[in-house]
Design an enzyme around this catalytic site. Structure first.
Site, PDB file in Angstrom:
ATOM      1  CB  CYS A   2      22.171  53.386  33.679  1.00  0.00           C
ATOM      2  SG  CYS A   2      23.302  52.879  32.878  1.00  0.00           S
ATOM      3  NE  ARG A  27      19.853  51.127  38.691  1.00  0.00           N
ATOM      4  CZ  ARG A  27      19.058  49.905  38.645  1.00  0.00           C
ATOM      5  NH1 ARG A  27      18.771  48.903  39.602  1.00  0.00           N
ATOM      6  NH2 ARG A  27      18.699  49.426  37.771  1.00  0.00           N
ATOM      7  CD1 TRP A  73      28.638  50.554  35.606  1.00  0.00           C
ATOM      8  CD2 TRP A  73      28.443  48.883  34.352  1.00  0.00           C
ATOM      9  NE1 TRP A  73      29.671  49.605  35.724  1.00  0.00           N
ATOM     10  CE2 TRP A  73      29.455  48.254  34.542  1.00  0.00           C
ATOM     11  CE3 TRP A  73      27.352  48.502  33.219  1.00  0.00           C
ATOM     12  CZ2 TRP A  73      30.083  47.471  34.227  1.00  0.00           C
ATOM     13  CZ3 TRP A  73      28.146  47.421  32.627  1.00  0.00           C
ATOM     14  CH2 TRP A  73      29.489  47.112  33.345  1.00  0.00           C
ATOM     15  CG  ASN A  99      18.403  52.360  33.227  1.00  0.00           C
ATOM     16  OD1 ASN A  99      19.503  53.342  33.076  1.00  0.00           O
ATOM     17  ND2 ASN A  99      17.782  52.796  34.881  1.00  0.00           N
ATOM     18  N   GLY A 100      19.016  50.374  29.944  1.00  0.00           N
ATOM     19  CA  GLY A 100      18.970  48.891  28.571  1.00  0.00           C
ATOM     20  C   GLY A 100      19.256  49.423  27.864  1.00  0.00           C
ATOM     21  CD  GLU A 480      35.684  31.376  39.755  1.00  0.00           C
ATOM     22  OE1 GLU A 480      37.617  31.295  39.457  1.00  0.00           O
ATOM     23  OE2 GLU A 480      35.540  32.019  40.288  1.00  0.00           O
ATOM     24  CE  LYS A 484      34.348  33.332  43.761  1.00  0.00           C
ATOM     25  NZ  LYS A 484      35.416  33.901  43.021  1.00  0.00           N
ATOM     26  CD  GLU A 487      37.506  35.435  46.601  1.00  0.00           C
ATOM     27  OE1 GLU A 487      38.512  36.096  45.851  1.00  0.00           O
ATOM     28  OE2 GLU A 487      37.075  34.497  44.686  1.00  0.00           O
ATOM     29  CG  HIS A 503      51.003  12.491  39.195  1.00  0.00           C
ATOM     30  ND1 HIS A 503      51.885  11.100  39.753  1.00  0.00           N
ATOM     31  CD2 HIS A 503      49.869  13.048  38.527  1.00  0.00           C
ATOM     32  CE1 HIS A 503      51.191  10.857  38.655  1.00  0.00           C
ATOM     33  NE2 HIS A 503      50.119  11.598  37.980  1.00  0.00           N
ATOM     34  CE  LYS A 602      34.170  43.091  42.021  1.00  0.00           C
ATOM     35  NZ  LYS A 602      34.167  41.573  41.789  1.00  0.00           N
TER      36      LYS A 602
HETATM   37  C1  G6P Z   1      40.603  40.399  42.768  1.00  0.00           C
HETATM   38  C2  G6P Z   1      39.227  39.837  42.581  1.00  0.00           C
HETATM   39  C3  G6P Z   1      38.782  38.235  41.546  1.00  0.00           C
HETATM   40  C4  G6P Z   1      39.250  38.979  40.445  1.00  0.00           C
HETATM   41  C5  G6P Z   1      41.312  39.073  40.440  1.00  0.00           C
HETATM   42  C6  G6P Z   1      41.312  40.073  38.908  1.00  0.00           C
HETATM   43  O1  G6P Z   1      42.478  39.354  43.057  1.00  0.00           O
HETATM   44  O2  G6P Z   1      39.386  39.773  43.898  1.00  0.00           O
HETATM   45  O3  G6P Z   1      37.931  38.050  42.593  1.00  0.00           O
HETATM   46  O4  G6P Z   1      39.417  37.866  39.921  1.00  0.00           O
HETATM   47  O5  G6P Z   1      41.205  40.498  41.445  1.00  0.00           O
HETATM   48  O6  G6P Z   1      40.639  41.123  38.677  1.00  0.00           O
HETATM   49  P1  G6P Z   1      39.575  41.487  37.292  1.00  0.00           P
HETATM   50  O7  G6P Z   1      38.763  43.157  37.873  1.00  0.00           O
HETATM   51  O8  G6P Z   1      40.908  42.270  36.488  1.00  0.00           O
HETATM   52  O9  G6P Z   1      39.265  40.609  36.856  1.00  0.00           O
END
Ligand code: G6P
Length: 607
Positions: A2, A27, A73, A99-100, A480, A484, A487, A503, A602
């Site tokens: 926040c 924030r 937030w 905040n906190g 993962e 990373k 992407e 395989h 996002k």
């Molecule tokens: C998008 C983002 C990913 C994320 C996925 C799921 O593809 O680019 O980074 O893992 O959505 O999003 P969520 O908000 O449901 O975790």
């Protein structure tokens, strides 16, 4: 998380507060509010972004020159108008922005309710306002100090009283606040970025310190009223630099703030003093969850990877059968939901269309649904029966980093919480708690590898095809790591269980193929060492994530990044961090926009 901004001076406070809030909006932005002292306190709040609050108050001819403001937030309580700050005490004389997280808010709330105080929000923060009001005897400074002495948790606060319109009291503990010293005016902000256009002379409040701002002067003290001498800093940052906390990109900021975020997430949930895990959001349903016959975990992207780790954790520690489903498949698959099935939906944004649709599908079939979500008050938590929030703050970089480790942490807490009620002995449970407590500091040491990872990445970034391999708890980490890299750097990368390589993918291995092994010391270490040999003997190049002290691997890999040792089920929390850094540096070296990679979003609110 926040944001706070406050003003006391000769100018009209309202436009300064609104503008400061807009600068802090990055924030948190689910609700906002402000209080102005003008004879009495005038308070405005609104759900949604600052522009809505502005519409609501913007036309009012308010001459007040003192006020406090907040952009929220949500952590405790949905992002509604009632839960927005400022919160007032029952008499309406005192307003507080916070905040906190107040860890002992429930105890304080019960105490205040017994005194006849009625609460009007679901937040932990209102407890502070009510407590200050309850203790107020004409001196805000004394009441704030007395209230904070009763408070456990983190706070950055600013408080104002209609009876003392020429004073604002601020205090901080684990949630930063700065005092801006202008010409005949003072400002307070959780982030210097909110006020640098008014002054560059800043005092940073330390933990356990209180600042008392009057119109002509200000002073700082401890909670015991002992004076504290503070230095004045001259800040000369661009706004963007301040918002990014000195980092070049949000992704870097979010990688580097993981120790702090995970500490925040653990706070109040892992109680070492009485050896307990407390998951408030699940308490009403804990008996049913413990009796679950089958758990289905679902999510998309990185969240699906954390579900895979969740499967290993829940089966290993709680001995409950688990299935993992892509949400996009679960929603159309007509899944069988029998008695005792619990579905857990995992999402950073809480808005992902496929995950939301999967939740609705299994709800129709009568499953109990839990959420593991970062964004409070988003769509998924509204549809679930109960859940656990991550509490890691807003994630802005498109590639998930701190939300990923936040989800892993919540799965770990959940598996231990259920495990202790089923099969886990007291001593094993305590050993896990102690190991978990060390994780934030251990991540801090891994972050120190950043420069050496960048140097190693230089050698490899022109290779267009990479493999990421791991076994057991390290298998989802390999997936993962590959995600990373692809992407944000647009390198083609595949992750898979190390044993699957033989395989098919082994046919791809040449001297031009970097193979990243997640090979920390665990029950499958000997097996993965054999897989490393299989790659080396075909001329493949090896980058390894290994446990400190593993010298054997050094001789077999082109690069080794060491992470501290921990218990096997906690290794995913550490092993992913070097892979986040590897992807980040590779993307930068290839000139990519790490925070906004091409074609991605996002929050994916379409199918
Ligand atoms: C998008 C983002 C990913 C994320 C996925 C799921 O593809 O680019 O980074 O893992 O959505 O999003 P969520 O908000 O449901 O975790």
């Amino acid at each position: 998380m926040c944001g706070i901004v406050a003003y006391l001076g000769k100018r009209k406070a309202l436009p300064i507060l609104l503008e400061g809030l807009k600068r802090l909006e990055y924030r948190g932005y689910d609700s906002a509010g402000l209080a102005l002292a003008n004879g009495k306190l005038s308070v405005w709040k609104s759900e949604g972004r600052i522009a809505r609050l502005e519409e609501r108050v913007g036309q009012q001819p308010i001459l007040s020159t003192a006020g406090i403001a907040h952009t929220r937030w949500a952590t405790h309580g949905a992002p509604t108008e009632e839960n927005a700050h400022p919160h007032c005490d029952q008499s309406g004389k005192i307003a507080v922005v916070h905040n906190g997280i107040i860890e002992n808010y429930q105890t304080l709330k019960v105490f205040l309710e017994k005194k006849g105080i009625q609460f009007s929000s679901d937040t932990d923060s209102e407890v502070l306002a009510q407590l200050i009001g309850h203790l107020y005897q004409g001196d805000l400074e004394d009441a704030v100090r007395a209230a904070l002495k009763e408070t456990k948790g983190t706070y950055g606060i600013a408080a104002i009283s209609s009876e003392e319109p020429d004073r604002i009291v601020a205090a901080c503990n684990g949630s930063p606040l700065v005092i801006g010293i202008g010409e005949g005016e003072y400002l307070i902000a959780s982030d210097a970025g909110a006020i640098v256009q008014h002054t560059t002379q800043i005092v940073r409040l330390g933990d356990g310190e209180v600042a008392i701002l009057d119109r002509e002067s200000f002073r700082t003290t401890t909670l015991d009223a002992k004076p504290v001498e503070k230095e004045i800093d001259d800040v000369e940052y661009s706004l963007e630099e301040i918002e990014l906390g000195g980092f070049e990109h949000y992704m870097a900021k979010e990688i580097f703030e993981q120790p702090k975020c995970l500490e925040d997430s653990l706070r109040g949930r892992m109680r070492l003093e009485d050896g307990k895990i407390v998951l408030g959001g699940l308490s009403q349903l804990s008996r049913e969850i413990v009796r679950a016959r089958r758990i289905i975990l679902t999510g998309c992207g990185s969240a699906w990877h954390t579900c895979l780790v969740g499967e290993y954790l829940l089966e290993e520690l709680a001995r409950i059968p688990v299935e993992v489903e892509y949400a996009s498949e679960l929603r159309y698959r007509n899944p069988i939901i029998e008695e005792g099935a619990v579905v857990i939906a995992v999402s950073q944004s809480g808005e992902t269309a496929d995950t939301l649709a999967a939740v609705r599908e299994v709800k129709e079939k009568g499953a109990m649904i839990l959420g593991i979500v970062n964004s409070v008050g988003s769509a998924i938590p509204k549809e679930t029966d109960a859940g656990v929030y991550l509490h890691v703050g807003p994630e802005i970089g498109v590639a998930s980093t701190k939300a990923y480790t936040g989800q892993l942490l919540v799965f770990t807490l959940l598996a231990l919480y259920l495990g202790r009620r089923k099969h886990l002995s007291e001593s094993a449970f305590q050993a896990y708690l102690r190991a978990l407590e060390r994780i934030p500091d251990q991540i801090q040491t891994i972050l120190e590898l950043s420069d050496s990872i960048r140097i190693a990445a230089k050698e490899w970034v022109d290779r267009e095809n990479w493999l990421f391999l791991g076994r057991g708890f390290n298998y989802p980490t390999a997936l993962e790591g590959a995600l990373k890299l692809k992407e944000i750097s647009y390198i083609h990368a595949e992750g898979m269980p190390a044993a699957e390589m033989k395989h098919g993918p082994i046919a791809l291995i040449t001297k031009d193929m970097p193979v990243v092994f997640v090979a920390t010391k665990n029950s499958q270490h000997a097996k993965i060492m054999s897989n490393i040999e299989e790659v080396r003997s075909r001329g493949g190049r090896v980058i390894a994530i290994a446990t400190e002290g593993d010298d054997e691997i050094r001789a077999r890999a082109d690069h080794v990044f060491y992470v501290p040792d921990t218990l096997e089920p906690l290794q995913p929390l550490l092993a992913v961090v070097p892979l986040q850094l590897l992807a980040y540096h590779a993307a930068l070296l290839r000139g990519c926009n790490v925070d906004k990679p091409r074609n991605l979003a996002k929050s994916v609110t379409v199918e």
